[in-house]
Design a protein around this motif. Structure first.
Motif, PDB file in Angstrom:
ATOM      1  N   THR A   1       0.837  -1.198   0.000  1.00 22.50           N
ATOM      2  CA  THR A   1       0.000   0.000   0.000  1.00 22.50           C
ATOM      3  C   THR A   1       0.875   1.252   0.000  1.00 22.50           C
ATOM      4  O   THR A   1       1.849   1.347   0.738  1.00 22.50           O
TER       5      THR A   1
ATOM      6  N   ARG B   1       1.366   4.941   0.930  1.00 25.78           N
ATOM      7  CA  ARG B   1       0.940   6.072   1.758  1.00 25.78           C
ATOM      8  C   ARG B   1       1.982   7.190   1.734  1.00 25.78           C
ATOM      9  O   ARG B   1       1.811   8.211   2.367  1.00 25.78           O
TER      10      ARG B   1
ATOM     11  N   LYS C   1       4.585  10.155   0.191  1.00 25.86           N
ATOM     12  CA  LYS C   1       4.387  11.352  -0.623  1.00 25.86           C
ATOM     13  C   LYS C   1       5.717  11.806  -1.220  1.00 25.86           C
ATOM     14  O   LYS C   1       6.772  11.592  -0.628  1.00 25.86           O
TER      15      LYS C   1
ATOM     16  N   VAL D   1      -9.498  14.164   0.112  1.00 27.10           N
ATOM     17  CA  VAL D   1      -8.546  14.932   0.930  1.00 27.10           C
ATOM     18  C   VAL D   1      -9.229  16.182   1.478  1.00 27.10           C
ATOM     19  O   VAL D   1      -9.072  16.520   2.663  1.00 27.10           O
TER      20      VAL D   1
ATOM     21  N   GLU E   1     -10.529  13.102   4.448  1.00 25.88           N
ATOM     22  CA  GLU E   1     -10.457  11.653   4.311  1.00 25.88           C
ATOM     23  C   GLU E   1      -9.242  11.239   3.474  1.00 25.88           C
ATOM     24  O   GLU E   1      -9.297  10.317   2.663  1.00 25.88           O
ATOM     25  N   GLY E   2      -8.134  11.934   3.692  1.00 27.04           N
ATOM     26  CA  GLY E   2      -6.931  11.660   2.918  1.00 27.04           C
ATOM     27  C   GLY E   2      -6.371  10.271   3.132  1.00 27.04           C
ATOM     28  O   GLY E   2      -5.655   9.741   2.269  1.00 27.04           O
ATOM     29  N   ASP E   3      -6.688   9.645   4.268  1.00 33.16           N
ATOM     30  CA  ASP E   3      -6.197   8.293   4.548  1.00 33.16           C
ATOM     31  C   ASP E   3      -7.005   7.213   3.822  1.00 33.16           C
ATOM     32  O   ASP E   3      -6.643   6.032   3.863  1.00 33.16           O
ATOM     33  N   THR E   4      -8.103   7.599   3.192  1.00 33.26           N
ATOM     34  CA  THR E   4      -8.920   6.635   2.467  1.00 33.26           C
ATOM     35  C   THR E   4      -8.086   5.910   1.409  1.00 33.26           C
ATOM     36  O   THR E   4      -7.349   6.540   0.644  1.00 33.26           O
ATOM     37  N   LEU E   5      -8.190   4.599   1.371  1.00 33.52           N
ATOM     38  CA  LEU E   5      -7.415   3.808   0.420  1.00 33.52           C
ATOM     39  C   LEU E   5      -8.194   3.596  -0.877  1.00 33.52           C
ATOM     40  O   LEU E   5      -9.379   3.248  -0.855  1.00 33.52           O
TER      41      LEU E   5
ATOM     42  N   SER F   1      -3.288   5.675  -0.920  1.00 28.33           N
ATOM     43  CA  SER F   1      -4.144   6.591  -0.173  1.00 28.33           C
ATOM     44  C   SER F   1      -4.476   7.792  -1.051  1.00 28.33           C
ATOM     45  O   SER F   1      -3.704   8.176  -1.942  1.00 28.33           O
TER      46      SER F   1
ATOM     47  N   GLU G   1      -4.490  10.881  -0.201  1.00 24.77           N
ATOM     48  CA  GLU G   1      -3.508  11.933   0.051  1.00 24.77           C
ATOM     49  C   GLU G   1      -2.228  11.704  -0.747  1.00 24.77           C
ATOM     50  O   GLU G   1      -1.644  12.642  -1.306  1.00 24.77           O
ATOM     51  N   SER G   2      -1.781  10.479  -0.806  1.00 21.79           N
ATOM     52  CA  SER G   2      -0.579  10.148  -1.560  1.00 21.79           C
ATOM     53  C   SER G   2      -0.789  10.406  -3.050  1.00 21.79           C
ATOM     54  O   SER G   2       0.073  10.991  -3.725  1.00 21.79           O
TER      55      SER G   2
END
Length: 301
Positions: A102, A104, A106, A192, A196-200, A215, A217-218
């Motif tokens: 995964t 995450r 940046k 984001v 909810e930037g951590d949403t996968l 994610s 955000e990423s």
């Protein structure tokens, strides 16, 4: 192959393969992560005499071919070096980033980690530091240097550094994945914005990885239109002397020479174009790079 050419190739192979045993793996802490790097010191040299801090490219590592090869050649030239592994969000990371993992991390995470390793070097007594980056690591090195002035950071070398153009990114994404980038980016950006930037996002094409998990955000961080990602645009913001190295056969970072040439005055910004080199600068081209880095170090004590 002529016997002389074969003999030269054997010498190169021996040189690039030798010295690896003298490499020392070092670690430092960053938040809850263990960061790795390889320190190679030239015979009879100390870090006080100078060191090159090296940043690798996309999803790669500090002992990928170009990094390891350069460290060995630098050792021959009497130059100390520290090749870092960007964590990419993983503790004690080694080797290439697995696309099944995964994402995450940046693009901008590297700026903090470069600063961390710069301070680590200074804690070891290092002075006269050269910051060197390859490909995406070239952009991250340039971005860091543009925003951070440190008396021990004396010069910057950027090898085939990343350039950025949003239209090109959209086109490249479409050609690579047969999918439009913008709808995916808009979906990630909305998450984001909603906190909810951590949403996968599963089964998503990301950088070099097909159908991976990333994610929101990423995804936004890597694909948002940010002028800082365009290395030529950063050159005038860097106070230290900058050497940009391009290869005539580079099909990854295209048009670098054309972009940098108008900015290169031969003093503050120098452009070196290596004929025949592709994006990875293999074999003898590593010596061409080392020649230029050594000359830069001697010109900016």
């Amino acid at each position: 192959m002529r016997s002389r050419d074969l003999f030269t190739l054997l010498l190169i192979t021996f040189a690039l393969g030798s010295g690896a045993a003298q490499a020392k793996q070092v670690q430092t802490d960053y938040k809850d992560l263990k960061l790795n790097a390889e320190l190679v010191q030239a015979d009879g040299s100390s870090l006080e005499e100078g060191v090159v801090l090296m940043v690798h490219g996309t999803l790669a590592h500090g002992q990928m071919e170009i990094m390891k090869g350069l460290q060995n050649v630098f050792k021959e030239y009497g130059i100390n070096s520290l090749a870092i592994n960007l964590s990419l969000g993983q503790s004690d990371r080694e080797g290439m980033y697995d696309c099944q993992d995964t994402h995450r991390h940046k693009h901008t995470d590297a700026l903090d980690e470069i600063g961390l390793w710069l301070n680590w070097l200074k804690d070891q007594g290092a002075q006269n530091i050269t910051l060197l980056g390859h490909s995406r690591g070239g952009n991250q090195a340039a971005w860091f240097a543009a925003e951070n002035d440190d008396p021990q950071l004396r010069r910057v070398t950027l090898i085939a550094p990343q350039m950025w153009d949003m239209k090109y990114e959209r086109k490249n994404y479409q050609e690579r994945y047969d999918t439009e980038l913008q709808p995916i980016f808009n979906k990630a950006k909305k998450r984001v914005k909603q906190g909810e930037g951590d949403t996968l996002m599963e089964k998503t094409d990301f950088i070099y990885c097909e159908d991976t998990t990333v994610s929101a955000e990423s995804f936004v961080n890597y694909y948002k239109d940010d002028a800082h990602k365009d290395t030529p645009g950063l050159l005038k913001q860097i106070n230290e002397p900058v050497l940009v190295i391009a290869g005539t056969e580079d099909t990854v970072v295209k048009g670098l020479e054309k972009r940098v040439e108008p900015l290169a005055d031969g003093e503050k910004v120098k452009l070196e174009v290596i004929d025949g080199a592709n994006h990875m600068f293999r074999d003898l081209y590593l010596y061409d790079i080392a020649d230029q880095v050594q000359a830069l170090i001697e010109q900016t004590p």
